[in-house]
Design an enzyme around this catalytic site. Structure first.
Site, mmCIF file in Angstrom:
data_model
loop_
_atom_site.group_PDB
_atom_site.id
_atom_site.type_symbol
_atom_site.label_atom_id
_atom_site.label_comp_id
_atom_site.label_asym_id
_atom_site.label_seq_id
_atom_site.Cartn_x
_atom_site.Cartn_y
_atom_site.Cartn_z
ATOM 1 N N ARG A 53 -4.583 4.370 0.518
ATOM 2 C CA ARG A 53 -3.280 4.132 -0.115
ATOM 3 C C ARG A 53 -3.329 2.877 -0.997
ATOM 4 N NH1 ARG A 53 -1.170 6.329 5.144
ATOM 5 N NH2 ARG A 53 -1.352 4.241 6.057
ATOM 6 N N ASP B 51 8.055 16.855 4.130
ATOM 7 C CA ASP B 51 7.492 17.052 5.464
ATOM 8 C C ASP B 51 8.282 18.140 6.172
ATOM 9 O OD1 ASP B 51 5.373 15.276 7.233
ATOM 10 O OD2 ASP B 51 6.804 16.378 8.479
ATOM 11 N N ASP C 81 -2.058 15.273 2.109
ATOM 12 C CA ASP C 81 -2.619 14.673 3.329
ATOM 13 C C ASP C 81 -2.163 15.494 4.531
ATOM 14 O OD1 ASP C 81 -3.823 13.000 5.146
ATOM 15 O OD2 ASP C 81 -2.386 11.359 4.925
ATOM 16 N N CYS D 209 -8.470 15.612 7.426
ATOM 17 C CA CYS D 209 -8.794 14.838 8.630
ATOM 18 C C CYS D 209 -9.503 15.724 9.658
ATOM 19 C CB CYS D 209 -7.548 14.201 9.225
ATOM 20 S SG CYS D 209 -6.306 15.399 9.744
#
Length: 401
Positions: A216, A254, A303, A343
């Site tokens: 970031r 989200d 992400d 991830c």
């Protein structure tokens, strides 16, 4: 000789000590000489001396007869007992790195195997520590860990966020509670001059994703004066940082209503309401909606949570990464930036890049990789343990063919 010599022995088969001597810390159940030292003789989490086939000590660790990874090495040789004193020492070594890296006490303090404490994660939020134990050995040492944390850091509170699904592999229950002290106010993380309110009990993981901090930090030159979409935003880390770095408009997306509510609180906390909005929506559904209404963004940040949690999920997960990247490219302006991350340990870096390239070719776009991303340095990689390197990403420029 320390008390370690008095621990029960776990003996390995001939030749099965090579990986440990090369630096790894895990023992698999098929590597143990169960005729000499039956695994069933050990209680879950019991401390033991790990010996090679010639009965020479490799070091001290802990055993769980119920797990495929049946033992983890914590210290080499027999000089140190596995007790509060050793944990305090490891904490202080870990702390010295983080204090060198960060000017404020907001970071991952202990990253399991990489910090010599396999099965333990500690995140620091000022004077609050959030911990996770993912193995029976560390669960059994919880009181000693608590005492060590109090001695080394003198926190206001230590929260145990032990609700990760991975605990089921060790036959451990899931729970989240305060293990020491009290939470007197909302837990805050400070990053890049901003403050984010986190929920250590009900939030994801330990409340904040420190592994993306360094990535970031690299946004500024790409987002200044630009319209930015932050997909799978969680608490708004990427999006609010982009706004603070000069983005003209930011939309955070989200699927969790709780997360979106917290993003909005964080927008207000940092006085960014004139530039940042939060939307509750599934990532794929929102990208489709934005494409249909012909919305365009100069920067899209992806992400997502891990799409490949297990090796057998790889084929399906790879398709999901490709699809997500393709949908993001469809709402980019003509000369735009795509920040894309994974991830998933089981999604190799080259496979993620292949997904990006396949998406680009399908849309007749060209991609230039500008920067490769990895986890922040408070998540150091253990060279002998590939599993400690899981986060990968790219900052890409996307152009018409």
């Amino acid at each position: 000789m320390s008390d370690a010599a008095e621990y029960p022995a776990l003996v390995l088969k001939r030749g099965e000590d090579a990986r440990l001597r090369a630096g790894h810390l895990w023992v698999f159940s098929n590597e143990v000489d169960v005729k000499r030292t039956p695994l069933t003789a050990f209680e879950p989490g019991e401390i033991a001396v790990i010996l090679d086939a010639a009965a020479k000590p490799i070091g001290v660790g802990y055993v769980n007869p119920n797990s495929l990874i049946c033992a983890r090495l914590v210290s080499r040789g027999l000089d140190h007992a596995l007790d509060r004193s050793l944990i305090v020492h490891r904490l202080n070594v870990a702390l010295s790195l983080r204090e060198r890296l960060y000017s404020e006490p907001y970071y991952r303090l202990v990253y399991g195997e990489s910090d010599g404490l396999p099965g333990l994660t500690l995140d620091r939020f000022g004077d609050v520590i959030v911990g996770q134990t993912t193995t029976a050995g560390m669960e059994r040492l919880k009181d000693e860990i608590t005492e060590a944390v109090v001695k080394a850091l003198k926190p206001q509170a230590l929260v145990w966020k032990n609700d990760a699904g991975i605990r089921s592999l060790e036959h451990l229950p899931e729970y989240a509670d305060i293990g020491y002290g009290e939470l007197r106010s909302p837990m805050i993380v400070r990053e890049g001059g901003l403050e984010f309110e986190c929920d250590p009990i009900g939030g994801q993981k330990t409340g904040w994703f420190y592994d993306q901090h360094a990535n970031r930090d690299r946004l500024a030159q790409y987002v200044r004066g630009k319209r930015v979409l932050d997909v799978c935003s969680y608490l708004g880390g990427w999006g609010l940082r982009a706004a603070a770095m000069g983005a003209s408009e930011v939309v955070c997306v989200d699927v969790s209503a709780h997360a979106v509510e917290q993003i909005r609180r964080n927008i207000d906390r940092n006085n960014l309401g004139d530039r940042v909005t939060a939307v509750k929506a599934d990532a794929f559904d929102e990208l489709k909606r934005l494409r249909e209404e012909r919305s365009r963004f100069d920067v899209v940040i992806l992400d997502p949570p891990a799409f490949v949690k297990r090796k057998k999920d790889f084929a399906e997960g790879r398709i999901a990464y490709r699809r997500l990247n393709e949908m993001a490219m469809q709402i980019l302006t003509r000369d735009a930036i795509l920040v894309t991350c994974s991830c998933s340990y089981h999604m190799p870096r080259n496979a993620l890049l292949d997904s990006v390239q396949q998406a680009a070719r399908h849309l007749d776009r060209n991609v230039q990789v500008l920067e490769q991303l990895q986890q922040s340095p408070d998540h150091p990689v253990h060279p002998a343990i590939a599993e400690t390197e899981y986060l990968k990403g790219f900052i890409c420029r996307v152009l018409p063919a």
